[in-house]
Motif scaffolding. Structure first.
Motif, PDB file in Angstrom:
ATOM      1  N   ARG A 131      58.285   4.450 -10.560  1.00 19.68           N
ATOM      2  CA  ARG A 131      58.574   5.498  -9.599  1.00 19.68           C
ATOM      3  C   ARG A 131      60.071   5.864  -9.594  1.00 19.68           C
ATOM      4  O   ARG A 131      60.899   5.162 -10.142  1.00 19.68           O
ATOM      5  CB  ARG A 131      58.128   5.062  -8.218  1.00 19.68           C
ATOM      6  N   GLY A 132      60.411   6.972  -8.883  1.00 22.43           N
ATOM      7  CA  GLY A 132      61.799   7.421  -8.785  1.00 22.43           C
ATOM      8  C   GLY A 132      62.598   6.613  -7.772  1.00 22.43           C
ATOM      9  O   GLY A 132      62.079   5.683  -7.131  1.00 22.43           O
ATOM     10  N   PRO A 133      63.876   6.965  -7.554  1.00 24.38           N
ATOM     11  CA  PRO A 133      64.730   6.246  -6.582  1.00 24.38           C
ATOM     12  C   PRO A 133      64.277   6.494  -5.148  1.00 24.38           C
ATOM     13  O   PRO A 133      63.639   7.503  -4.834  1.00 24.38           O
ATOM     14  CB  PRO A 133      66.120   6.823  -6.833  1.00 24.38           C
ATOM     15  N   GLY A 134      64.666   5.577  -4.256  1.00 22.46           N
ATOM     16  CA  GLY A 134      64.266   5.664  -2.864  1.00 22.46           C
ATOM     17  C   GLY A 134      65.131   6.632  -2.072  1.00 22.46           C
ATOM     18  O   GLY A 134      66.080   7.247  -2.586  1.00 22.46           O
ATOM     19  N   PRO A 135      64.809   6.777  -0.777  1.00 24.76           N
ATOM     20  CA  PRO A 135      65.587   7.713   0.064  1.00 24.76           C
ATOM     21  C   PRO A 135      67.058   7.299   0.219  1.00 24.76           C
ATOM     22  O   PRO A 135      67.928   8.138   0.419  1.00 24.76           O
ATOM     23  CB  PRO A 135      64.860   7.682   1.403  1.00 24.76           C
ATOM     24  N   ALA A 136      67.337   6.004   0.145  1.00 23.76           N
ATOM     25  CA  ALA A 136      68.715   5.543   0.327  1.00 23.76           C
ATOM     26  C   ALA A 136      69.594   5.817  -0.897  1.00 23.76           C
ATOM     27  O   ALA A 136      70.803   5.598  -0.860  1.00 23.76           O
ATOM     28  CB  ALA A 136      68.725   4.059   0.650  1.00 23.76           C
ATOM     29  N   LYS A 137      68.959   6.297  -1.990  1.00 21.44           N
ATOM     30  CA  LYS A 137      69.726   6.563  -3.203  1.00 21.44           C
ATOM     31  C   LYS A 137      70.586   7.804  -3.054  1.00 21.44           C
ATOM     32  O   LYS A 137      71.672   7.908  -3.602  1.00 21.44           O
ATOM     33  CB  LYS A 137      68.745   6.732  -4.377  1.00 21.44           C
ATOM     34  N   TYR A 138      70.124   8.774  -2.261  1.00 14.85           N
ATOM     35  CA  TYR A 138      70.832  10.029  -2.088  1.00 14.85           C
ATOM     36  C   TYR A 138      71.561  10.023  -0.762  1.00 14.85           C
ATOM     37  O   TYR A 138      71.021   9.557   0.248  1.00 14.85           O
ATOM     38  CB  TYR A 138      69.856  11.209  -2.164  1.00 14.85           C
ATOM     39  N   LEU A 139      72.790  10.554  -0.744  1.00 12.33           N
ATOM     40  CA  LEU A 139      73.613  10.653   0.464  1.00 12.33           C
ATOM     41  C   LEU A 139      73.976  12.115   0.693  1.00 12.33           C
ATOM     42  O   LEU A 139      74.518  12.789  -0.197  1.00 12.33           O
ATOM     43  CB  LEU A 139      74.896   9.819   0.336  1.00 12.33           C
ATOM     44  N   LEU A 140      73.684  12.599   1.888  1.00 16.52           N
ATOM     45  CA  LEU A 140      74.042  13.963   2.226  1.00 16.52           C
ATOM     46  C   LEU A 140      75.520  14.022   2.616  1.00 16.52           C
ATOM     47  O   LEU A 140      76.071  13.047   3.133  1.00 16.52           O
ATOM     48  CB  LEU A 140      73.169  14.461   3.387  1.00 16.52           C
ATOM     49  N   PRO A 141      76.196  15.152   2.347  1.00 17.09           N
ATOM     50  CA  PRO A 141      77.603  15.267   2.767  1.00 17.09           C
ATOM     51  C   PRO A 141      77.734  15.215   4.277  1.00 17.09           C
ATOM     52  O   PRO A 141      76.878  15.715   5.019  1.00 17.09           O
ATOM     53  CB  PRO A 141      78.028  16.615   2.188  1.00 17.09           C
ATOM     54  N   GLY A 142      78.827  14.624   4.753  1.00 19.00           N
ATOM     55  CA  GLY A 142      79.040  14.474   6.184  1.00 19.00           C
ATOM     56  C   GLY A 142      79.493  15.767   6.837  1.00 19.00           C
ATOM     57  O   GLY A 142      79.933  16.719   6.193  1.00 19.00           O
ATOM     58  N   THR A 143      79.382  15.782   8.162  1.00 19.64           N
ATOM     59  CA  THR A 143      79.807  16.942   8.961  1.00 19.64           C
ATOM     60  C   THR A 143      81.024  16.616   9.826  1.00 19.64           C
ATOM     61  O   THR A 143      81.343  17.360  10.760  1.00 19.64           O
ATOM     62  CB  THR A 143      78.652  17.405   9.854  1.00 19.64           C
ATOM     63  N   GLY A 164      85.198  15.761   9.844  1.00 18.23           N
ATOM     64  CA  GLY A 164      86.406  15.856   9.043  1.00 18.23           C
ATOM     65  C   GLY A 164      86.441  17.132   8.228  1.00 18.23           C
ATOM     66  O   GLY A 164      85.584  18.013   8.325  1.00 18.23           O
ATOM     67  N   VAL A 165      87.499  17.192   7.401  1.00 18.99           N
ATOM     68  CA  VAL A 165      87.694  18.374   6.570  1.00 18.99           C
ATOM     69  C   VAL A 165      87.285  18.102   5.136  1.00 18.99           C
ATOM     70  O   VAL A 165      86.655  18.944   4.490  1.00 18.99           O
ATOM     71  CB  VAL A 165      89.182  18.812   6.641  1.00 18.99           C
ATOM     72  N   LYS A 166      87.628  16.929   4.635  1.00 22.95           N
ATOM     73  CA  LYS A 166      87.306  16.592   3.264  1.00 22.95           C
ATOM     74  C   LYS A 166      85.838  16.192   3.162  1.00 22.95           C
ATOM     75  O   LYS A 166      85.350  15.372   3.943  1.00 22.95           O
ATOM     76  CB  LYS A 166      88.196  15.454   2.776  1.00 22.95           C
ATOM     77  N   GLY A 167      85.117  16.741   2.172  1.00 28.55           N
ATOM     78  CA  GLY A 167      83.719  16.402   1.939  1.00 28.55           C
ATOM     79  C   GLY A 167      82.777  16.900   3.019  1.00 28.55           C
ATOM     80  O   GLY A 167      81.730  16.284   3.247  1.00 28.55           O
ATOM     81  N   HIS A 168      83.121  17.984   3.683  1.00 30.47           N
ATOM     82  CA  HIS A 168      82.264  18.515   4.748  1.00 30.47           C
ATOM     83  C   HIS A 168      81.068  19.252   4.133  1.00 30.47           C
ATOM     84  O   HIS A 168      81.174  19.860   3.062  1.00 30.47           O
ATOM     85  CB  HIS A 168      83.074  19.459   5.639  1.00 30.47           C
ATOM     86  N   ASP A 169      79.956  19.191   4.791  1.00 33.79           N
ATOM     87  CA  ASP A 169      78.749  19.854   4.305  1.00 33.79           C
ATOM     88  C   ASP A 169      78.956  21.356   4.339  1.00 33.79           C
ATOM     89  O   ASP A 169      79.299  21.941   5.382  1.00 33.79           O
ATOM     90  CB  ASP A 169      77.555  19.454   5.170  1.00 33.79           C
ATOM     91  N   ILE A 170      78.753  22.002   3.201  1.00 35.15           N
ATOM     92  CA  ILE A 170      78.983  23.444   3.118  1.00 35.15           C
ATOM     93  C   ILE A 170      77.899  24.238   3.838  1.00 35.15           C
ATOM     94  O   ILE A 170      78.066  25.434   4.099  1.00 35.15           O
ATOM     95  CB  ILE A 170      79.067  23.865   1.641  1.00 35.15           C
TER      96      ILE A 170
END
Length: 242
Positions: A26-38, A40-46
């Motif tokens: 099977r493929g990777p689990g849900p914890a494998k992917y990380l959504l960008p945070g909301t 701060g300024v750096k790495g903010h979800d677009i």
């Protein structure tokens, strides 16, 4: 026989293969992917709206080193909440110096007699200007830069020169003053002192004058005394002094 052995070997290899687990494929689990945070300024979800961000600067040295007074302030008596309320005060300062010295000419500096009246005819006047710098850089020589060769001496160019003679110094070799014998003259010898070969004459020396030890104090002479001023035994006139 060979084909049968080959078939048995293949069956044995298939039986020895491990059975794979389906979960491993099977493929990777849900914890494998990380959504960008909301945050701060750096790495903010677009995909999300970002709020304005502010930063706190470093404290300046002037504010950190300044020592301000506490709530104890002394206000003067003429300062009110509406402003200053007191009589007008004036101060006297020294006279300031001018930045530019003004050299105003006096009446004697003008010469109106040298000024020609306007709208009147006058005789022509000319001035001699200074020599320009071009004349000083002119490489052409002047007439006095050339000189003809001299006719005195043996260095004539286009003229026949007369015979020239030179007087050399007198040679010390072969002259009448040459000393061929190399013998000393009478002035070479020194005179022998008579005390060397004769009876020694008496010799005297002069020493300094010697004084006997006496009293060295300064004593007055006869001219220092005034006996006519002494009135011990004579009745003189009455003298009044203030």
């Amino acid at each position: 026989m060979a084909q049968q052995n080959k078939a048995n070997k293949e069956d044995r290899d298939e039986s020895q293969k491990e059975v794979e687990i389906g979960a491993k494929c099977r493929g990777p689990g849900p914890a494998k992917y990380l959504l960008p945070g909301t945050i701060g300024v750096k790495g903010h979800d677009i995909r999300k709206h970002r709020c304005p961000a502010f930063s706190f600067g470093q404290r300046h040295k002037e504010f950190s080193s300044s020592i301000s007074p506490g709530p104890k302030y002394m206000f003067t008596a003429y300062v009110t909440r509406n402003g200053r309320e007191a009589a007008p005060a004036f101060s006297l300062y020294s006279r300031t110096t001018d930045k530019v010295n003004l050299y105003t000419p006096g009446p004697g500096q003008y010469s109106p007699e040298k000024f020609h009246p306007p709208h009147e005819r006058s005789e022509p006047s000319f001035t001699f200007g200074k020599r320009t710098k071009i004349l000083f850089k002119d490489p052409t020589p002047s007439p006095n830069s050339y000189s003809l060769p001299p006719l005195i001496g043996p260095k004539g160019v286009n003229k026949a020169s007369a015979p020239a003679y030179s007087l050399s110094g007198r040679s010390g070799i072969g002259g009448f003053s040459e000393d061929l014998k190399k013998t000393p003259g009478p002035g070479t010898y020194e005179v022998t002192h008579p005390n060397t070969s004769r009876k020694r004459m008496p010799a005297y020396t002069m020493n300094g004058r010697n004084y006997m030890p006496t009293d060295t104090t300064l004593k007055p002479g006869p001219g220092q005394h005034s006996p006519e001023k002494v009135g011990l035994h004579n009745l003189g006139l009455t003298v009044v002094s203030i």
